[in-house]
Write a protein that holds these residues in place. Structure first.
Motif, mmCIF file in Angstrom:
data_model
loop_
_atom_site.group_PDB
_atom_site.id
_atom_site.type_symbol
_atom_site.label_atom_id
_atom_site.label_comp_id
_atom_site.label_asym_id
_atom_site.label_seq_id
_atom_site.Cartn_x
_atom_site.Cartn_y
_atom_site.Cartn_z
ATOM 1 N N VAL A 165 21.768 -10.861 44.131
ATOM 2 C CA VAL A 165 20.902 -11.840 44.793
ATOM 3 C C VAL A 165 18.948 -11.349 45.249
ATOM 4 N N THR A 166 19.172 -10.465 46.067
ATOM 5 C CA THR A 166 17.875 -10.768 46.752
ATOM 6 C C THR A 166 17.193 -9.399 45.876
ATOM 7 N N ALA A 167 17.935 -8.671 44.943
ATOM 8 C CA ALA A 167 17.645 -7.792 44.415
ATOM 9 C C ALA A 167 16.857 -8.977 42.706
ATOM 10 N N GLU A 168 16.946 -9.889 42.814
ATOM 11 C CA GLU A 168 16.393 -10.766 41.700
ATOM 12 C C GLU A 168 15.434 -11.112 41.952
ATOM 13 N N LEU A 169 15.329 -11.000 43.138
ATOM 14 C CA LEU A 169 14.106 -11.337 43.713
ATOM 15 C C LEU A 169 12.747 -11.648 43.318
ATOM 16 N N SER A 170 12.395 -9.792 42.975
ATOM 17 C CA SER A 170 11.232 -9.597 42.519
ATOM 18 C C SER A 170 11.056 -10.212 41.241
ATOM 19 N N LEU A 171 12.240 -10.349 40.689
ATOM 20 C CA LEU A 171 11.872 -11.068 39.561
ATOM 21 C C LEU A 171 11.360 -12.542 38.876
ATOM 22 N N GLU A 172 12.190 -13.361 40.601
ATOM 23 C CA GLU A 172 11.755 -14.743 40.589
ATOM 24 C C GLU A 172 10.138 -14.564 41.116
ATOM 25 N N ARG A 173 10.133 -13.653 41.698
ATOM 26 C CA ARG A 173 8.670 -14.192 42.715
ATOM 27 C C ARG A 173 7.109 -13.885 42.056
ATOM 28 N N SER A 174 6.846 -13.286 40.908
ATOM 29 C CA SER A 174 5.808 -12.334 40.846
ATOM 30 C C SER A 174 5.654 -13.058 39.207
ATOM 31 N N GLY A 175 5.976 -13.906 38.658
ATOM 32 C CA GLY A 175 5.929 -14.085 37.440
ATOM 33 C C GLY A 175 4.483 -14.635 36.961
ATOM 34 N N PRO A 176 3.907 -15.171 35.945
ATOM 35 C CA PRO A 176 3.551 -15.874 35.851
ATOM 36 C C PRO A 176 3.118 -17.061 35.658
ATOM 37 N N GLU A 177 4.710 -17.419 36.005
ATOM 38 C CA GLU A 177 4.734 -18.747 35.917
ATOM 39 C C GLU A 177 4.749 -18.840 37.926
ATOM 40 N N ARG A 178 4.375 -18.570 38.373
ATOM 41 C CA ARG A 178 4.307 -18.142 40.010
ATOM 42 C C ARG A 178 2.415 -18.956 40.331
ATOM 43 N N TYR A 179 1.510 -18.692 39.318
ATOM 44 C CA TYR A 179 0.523 -19.427 39.523
ATOM 45 C C TYR A 179 -0.486 -19.935 38.099
ATOM 46 N N LEU A 180 -0.076 -20.070 37.096
ATOM 47 C CA LEU A 180 0.038 -20.883 36.113
ATOM 48 C C LEU A 180 0.431 -22.450 35.787
ATOM 49 N N SER A 181 0.872 -23.121 36.923
ATOM 50 C CA SER A 181 1.728 -24.509 36.584
ATOM 51 C C SER A 181 0.357 -25.073 36.446
ATOM 52 N N SER A 182 -0.900 -25.279 37.504
ATOM 53 C CA SER A 182 -2.120 -26.256 36.908
ATOM 54 C C SER A 182 -3.015 -25.381 36.656
ATOM 55 N N THR A 183 -2.519 -24.811 35.707
ATOM 56 C CA THR A 183 -3.789 -24.360 34.348
ATOM 57 C C THR A 183 -4.207 -25.105 33.829
ATOM 58 N N ALA A 184 -3.348 -26.564 32.927
ATOM 59 C CA ALA A 184 -4.085 -27.064 32.668
ATOM 60 C C ALA A 184 -4.938 -28.406 32.974
ATOM 61 N N LEU A 185 -4.973 -27.827 34.570
ATOM 62 C CA LEU A 185 -6.066 -28.579 34.862
ATOM 63 C C LEU A 185 -6.694 -28.647 34.736
ATOM 64 N N VAL A 186 -7.197 -26.752 34.742
ATOM 65 C CA VAL A 186 -8.103 -26.440 34.753
ATOM 66 C C VAL A 186 -8.907 -25.849 34.150
ATOM 67 N N LEU A 187 -7.961 -26.009 32.633
ATOM 68 C CA LEU A 187 -8.783 -26.294 30.880
ATOM 69 C C LEU A 187 -9.311 -27.533 30.949
ATOM 70 N N GLN A 188 -8.402 -28.216 31.084
ATOM 71 C CA GLN A 188 -9.287 -30.078 31.235
ATOM 72 C C GLN A 188 -10.349 -30.594 32.333
ATOM 73 N N LEU A 189 -10.528 -29.530 33.607
ATOM 74 C CA LEU A 189 -11.865 -29.783 34.123
ATOM 75 C C LEU A 189 -13.213 -28.753 33.728
ATOM 76 N N ILE A 190 -13.138 -27.818 32.832
ATOM 77 C CA ILE A 190 -14.354 -26.778 32.355
ATOM 78 C C ILE A 190 -14.352 -26.892 30.614
ATOM 79 N N ASP A 191 -13.594 -28.733 30.206
ATOM 80 C CA ASP A 191 -14.157 -29.517 29.254
ATOM 81 C C ASP A 191 -14.809 -30.307 29.529
ATOM 82 N N TYR A 192 -14.206 -31.097 30.604
ATOM 83 C CA TYR A 192 -15.170 -32.784 31.553
ATOM 84 C C TYR A 192 -16.381 -31.872 32.216
ATOM 85 N N ALA A 193 -16.429 -30.516 32.597
ATOM 86 C CA ALA A 193 -17.297 -29.846 33.706
ATOM 87 C C ALA A 193 -18.473 -29.675 32.276
#
Lengths: 322, 358
Positions: B220-248
């Motif tokens: 289980v712990t050997a899987e954690l590197s796969l689970e922890r560093s993928g792009p899903e760990r920083y892109l969850s709010s990107t939809a809001l960034v895109l909305q903000l760009i168009d608002y700006a």
């Protein structure tokens, strides 16, 4: 790292550790000049090292790590822009004045270690860069909040040569690398201190609050280092307007968290002149403003992103690295 | 990739573009499977496509940045398929993996229990041998996707009387096996992502043991590197960034430009950090510490975005403006970002150990 990079890194590490934050140009510069480190980014056929931006990053980072009080970074950037292997150059942050023909009248300011320099590279008011002989004008000396020389050169009708390149952006990249190194050094000092210092019968490192604080700091230092690497790699591919702006903004953010936590875990001793935390943290605070603070780089980075609209955001970001 | 996403992603409800890796859409998963974009690195013999890990990484970040609803197959593609291929019995690989690659078989992970959350080594669900079979008894909780999943990989105690991280094993459990009951847990947004999973005398063949008996903790712990560093760990709010760009763009101001720049700089940096970990994994290294830092920084970032945007724009988070809708949705969802996949406190503890503080 290949063998040449390893040797460069070890040489710079040893040299910078030896001279450190108490160096003076008089006592320390001959050792730098002797190994021609200022020619790092200068092509070999111009008398330089022919180094890459990744190699420059290694040296700049170590300059920050050791808080060396010598103009190594500035001399490397100036030599690369001026394509000169003779004399010591430095880079001004701000140019005020005008160029008529091949003569310049005005003021160059924010010049690191202008005293004793042979030439000053500066942003040209109309784009590109200029180079002026340091003896061509009057030097007013000053210091940044870390005590590093930041001088002003006033010239009247002095001969200038035009250069290609963007000295302001390249120095911003250099500062990002120095910030990354200084943050790592600050983190190492903090980790060492909390492992030594005991309160309530155990080392500070054993308190969860202290562990979590330094874990946050480590993440910030890693982000600054990664940003510096990303910008240096982009420079190796050609130019890096997006990356340098993004890297300076990210590194600047890391300074806030890093310096606050470093001082917090050190307690009062870190606030003394004697203890060697301040040569790092005071430099970090100074460098956050130098060669563009957040307001400047935010406008540079954010303006084009907003203008291009949301549909270009991700494709633009990924196009940077292919 | 971008053409495929444009063809299949429904943008009518902008909220579905946020946190897309938790939004299930079996039709989209099947379309991706048919396009060869699930199980990309797996052997062709099991329905995979034998592409490089970095090709897969590029596909993942494109999907997430576009807000594609990849929730149904996400866990199977990220973890379960790879785990079965590495440790699973041949029968289990043949049974599950080709369907996973086709985007038709989905998975969930049975880790947390009522008394084992961050303290995962406290799991009490048991597996005992009965003849050739294993019998599983216990309960899992906070099991994401269990209501869509066909199969669970569960961490259970296979050695009676064992304690902490010893005596644990992983088992593959069909979700339609007799004795498996899934009950929904509705989250504070009214959404259904979590479940309770009850396991009552669930009988499994000997082949259901994944890997080595008693080696579950290490697996289980050997899987954690796969689970922890993928792009899903920083892109969850990107939809809001895109909305903000168009608002700006419509409401130009220095402060909005500065906020866009700050978010862009952070996104750029995290992409470099996440890709750097992916590169190391592709070279066969295990950059566990760097992966943990990516998750901590990335979660803190995607969690901070809603608050920063709310402070910068005058918009009703209840809608009907798309910016407001996405903002309101993410304000409520974002507390979970630093809980799922290891809480912030657990991650910082791991980083502190890496620094030599504990």
């Amino acid at each position: 790292m290949n063998e040449q990079q390893q040797m460069l890194s070890e040489m710079a590490d040893g040299l910078f550790a030896e001279h450190g934050p108490t160096a003076t140009v008089e006592s320390g510069w001959p050792a730098i000049a002797e190994v021609a480190l200022d020619g790092l980014l200068l092509a070999e056929d111009q008398g330089g090292f022919g180094g890459s931006w990744e190699e420059a990053l290694t040296v700049f980072r170590l300059a920050g790590y050791h808080a060396i009080a010598l103009p190594v970074v500035e001399a490397i950037v100036a030599a690369a822009l001026a394509r000169r292997s003779d004399g010591r150059g430095t880079v001004a942050a701000v140019t005020e004045g005008r160029i008529v023909g091949d003569r310049f009248s005005g003021t160059l300011s924010g010049i690191p270690w202008g005293g004793g320099a042979d030439y000053v590279v500066a942003p040209a008011p109309d784009g590109g860069a200029i180079v002026v002989a340091a003896q061509a004008g009057t030097l007013d000396t000053g210091r940044n909040i870390a005590g590093e020389p930041r001088d002003r050169l006033t010239v009247q009708d002095a001969p200038v040569a035009r250069l290609e390149g963007n000295p302001f952006a390249l120095m911003a990249l250099a500062r990002v690398a120095q910030i990354a190194g200084a943050l790592d050094a600050t983190l190492a000092l903090s980790v060492g201190y909390v492992n030594e210092r005991k309160q309530f019968g155990r080392p500070l490192a054993k308190f969860q609050a202290v562990q979590q604080a330094l874990a946050s700091f480590a993440c910030e230092a890693a982000a600054a280092n990664c940003a510096a690497m990303g910008a240096a790699q982009a420079m190796s591919r050609g130019s890096a307007p997006f990356e340098i702006a993004a890297a300076k903004l990210r590194a600047n953010r890391a300074i806030g968290t890093g310096t606050a936590l470093a001082h917090q875990v050190h307690g009062a001793i870190g606030f003394t002149e004697e203890y060697q935390l301040h040569p790092l943290t005071r430099r970090l605070w100074a460098w956050r403003s130098e060669f563009g603070g957040d307001a400047y780089w935010s406008a540079q980075l954010g303006g084009p992103i907003v203008a291009a609209g949301s549909s270009a955001f991700w494709s633009g970001l990924t196009a940077l690295t292919g | 990739m971008r053409a495929l996403v444009a063809e299949h992603v429904d943008t009518a409800d902008p909220r579905r573009l946020a946190n897309g890796w938790a939004v299930p859409d079996p039709a989209f998963s099947r379309a991706l499977g048919a396009a060869g974009l699930i199980g990309m690195t797996w052997p062709k013999a099991y329905g995979g496509h034998e592409r490089s890990p970095l090709e897969r990484y590029v596909v993942l970040e494109e999907l997430l940045a576009a807000g594609a609803p990849v929730g149904a197959h996400w866990i199977a593609d990220r973890q379960t398929g790879a785990l079965l291929l590495r440790y699973g019995h041949e029968d289990q690989k043949a049974r599950w993996v080709p369907g996973m690659a086709a985007g038709e078989i989905y998975a969930c992970i049975g880790l947390s229990e009522p008394n084992a959350g961050s303290d995962l080594a406290s799991v009490r669900t048991t597996a005992r041998r009965e003849g050739e079979e294993w019998v599983i008894d216990g309960q899992k909780v906070w099991t994401t996707n269990a209501h869509h999943a066909h199969v669970m990989i569960a961490l259970v105690r296979s050695e009676a009387g064992s304690e902490r991280n010893a005596g644990l094993s992983q088992f593959v459990i069909p979700m339609d096996a007799p004795g498996v009951t899934v009950r929904p847990i509705i989250d504070l947004t009214g959404g259904h992502d979590f479940n309770e999973v009850f396991l009552e005398s669930v009988r499994l063949p000997a082949t259901a043991l994944v890997g080595v008996e008693g080696d579950g903790w290490r697996q289980v712990t050997a899987e954690l590197s796969l689970e922890r560093s993928g792009p899903e760990r920083y892109l969850s709010s990107t939809a809001l960034v895109l909305q903000l760009i168009d608002y700006a763009r419509v409401h130009p101001s220095e402060s909005l430009t500065a906020l866009v720049a700050r978010l862009a700089a952070e996104t750029w940096t995290l992409r470099l950090m996440s890709a750097s970990v992916a590169n190391k994994i592709a070279r066969g290294e295990d950059p566990a510490l760097e992966a943990t830092m990516v998750k901590d920084l990335g979660n803190s970032f995607e969690q901070a975005i809603p608050e920063l945007v709310q402070a910068a724009v005058e918009v009703d988070p209840a809608g009907p403006e798309p910016l407001g809708l996405v903002l309101g949705h993410l304000l409520q969802l974002s507390p979970s970002f630093s809980l799922r996949g290891g809480t912030r406190e657990i991650l910082k503890g791991i980083i502190a150990r890496g620094l030599g503080l504990r």
